[in-house]
Design an enzyme around this catalytic site. Sequence first.
Site, PDB file in Angstrom:
ATOM      1  N   ARG A 196      25.069 -26.381   5.834  1.00 22.21           N
ATOM      2  CA  ARG A 196      23.875 -27.103   5.447  1.00 22.21           C
ATOM      3  C   ARG A 196      23.618 -27.072   3.947  1.00 22.21           C
ATOM      4  O   ARG A 196      23.166 -28.030   3.347  1.00 22.21           O
ATOM      5  CB  ARG A 196      22.669 -26.491   6.163  1.00 22.21           C
ATOM      6  CG  ARG A 196      21.382 -27.149   5.745  1.00 22.21           C
ATOM      7  CD  ARG A 196      20.175 -26.314   6.106  1.00 22.21           C
ATOM      8  NE  ARG A 196      19.029 -26.893   5.438  1.00 22.21           N
ATOM      9  CZ  ARG A 196      18.693 -26.630   4.196  1.00 22.21           C
ATOM     10  NH1 ARG A 196      19.390 -25.768   3.495  1.00 22.21           N
ATOM     11  NH2 ARG A 196      17.671 -27.235   3.641  1.00 22.21           N
ATOM     12  N   SER A 197      23.911 -25.942   3.321  1.00 19.68           N
ATOM     13  CA  SER A 197      23.477 -25.659   1.953  1.00 19.68           C
ATOM     14  C   SER A 197      24.348 -26.318   0.889  1.00 19.68           C
ATOM     15  O   SER A 197      25.570 -26.129   0.867  1.00 19.68           O
ATOM     16  CB  SER A 197      23.480 -24.152   1.731  1.00 19.68           C
ATOM     17  OG  SER A 197      23.384 -23.837   0.367  1.00 19.68           O
ATOM     18  N   PRO A 198      23.745 -27.043  -0.046  1.00 18.52           N
ATOM     19  CA  PRO A 198      24.548 -27.583  -1.152  1.00 18.52           C
ATOM     20  C   PRO A 198      25.146 -26.481  -2.009  1.00 18.52           C
ATOM     21  O   PRO A 198      26.248 -26.623  -2.547  1.00 18.52           O
ATOM     22  CB  PRO A 198      23.546 -28.429  -1.947  1.00 18.52           C
ATOM     23  CG  PRO A 198      22.203 -27.861  -1.619  1.00 18.52           C
ATOM     24  CD  PRO A 198      22.320 -27.408  -0.190  1.00 18.52           C
ATOM     25  N   TYR A 199      24.437 -25.353  -2.124  1.00 20.69           N
ATOM     26  CA  TYR A 199      24.944 -24.261  -2.954  1.00 20.69           C
ATOM     27  C   TYR A 199      26.146 -23.573  -2.304  1.00 20.69           C
ATOM     28  O   TYR A 199      27.039 -23.088  -2.994  1.00 20.69           O
ATOM     29  CB  TYR A 199      23.821 -23.281  -3.256  1.00 20.69           C
ATOM     30  CG  TYR A 199      22.712 -23.923  -4.054  1.00 20.69           C
ATOM     31  CD1 TYR A 199      22.870 -24.206  -5.408  1.00 20.69           C
ATOM     32  CD2 TYR A 199      21.511 -24.294  -3.449  1.00 20.69           C
ATOM     33  CE1 TYR A 199      21.864 -24.823  -6.132  1.00 20.69           C
ATOM     34  CE2 TYR A 199      20.499 -24.913  -4.169  1.00 20.69           C
ATOM     35  CZ  TYR A 199      20.684 -25.174  -5.512  1.00 20.69           C
ATOM     36  OH  TYR A 199      19.686 -25.799  -6.228  1.00 20.69           O
TER      37      TYR A 199
END
Length: 239
Positions: free
Chosen positions: A18-21
């Site tokens: 889920r996380s862009p990072y």
Amino acid sequence: MSSAHRRKKNPRWYFSLRSPYSWFAYRDLSEKHPDVLDRIEWIPYWEPDEESTRLLAGAGVTLPVMPMHRSKNFYILRDARRWAHARGWQVTWPVDRAPHWEVSHLAYLAAEERGLGRQFVDLAYRARWNRGLDLAERSTIAGIADELGLDPSVADAVDDPDLRIRGVECLIAAYHDDAFGVPFFLHGREAFWGAERVGAFVAAVRGEEWDGLSDAPFAAPPFTAVVPDQGDPSDRRER
């Protein structure tokens, strides 16, 4: 794999599809430090649904996730675009109509069982951040499975009780490792949080001294992007 095992000295990272990072960290590791990516344990982390939350509660575990303030949500949208822009990466922000993160993360575990976990992650990140596809849609996961030569039933991994238990074990491991956001890296007793700590983690795994430089593109010019209205943010902690 038990949480006790995960607390040993094997280097590992908690990642989220889920996380862009997490995507940034994955790209930096795969493109600049593939030797380290090959040596570490991959453990998925996500915001649990009602069933996973029930199973976690039965184990006495409550994850440190909480609703995100709207202003922080929009900051992350713009910051993620700025980060990608600074590296010349294409990014298409996905719109998750009804996020259900077990669908993709349990599918990852199913792919991992077949020796294709890393390839699944690569295609899932491409689907989400380059094509803007919804990873909660089983058709998206079935398409990824087809690309990997896997049975499309991988998209139904969320319905598999054994994979559900494996997934909960991953979340319990995160709890015992004090992981409070993603990406989260561990080497021995040392923890590193955030995509800008990839270099520090890499140095630790290689037994080198960290030069103190961050992996974040702090020198990048401001970048303001128009983002779609996604309603009230329902998201949690991430970096």
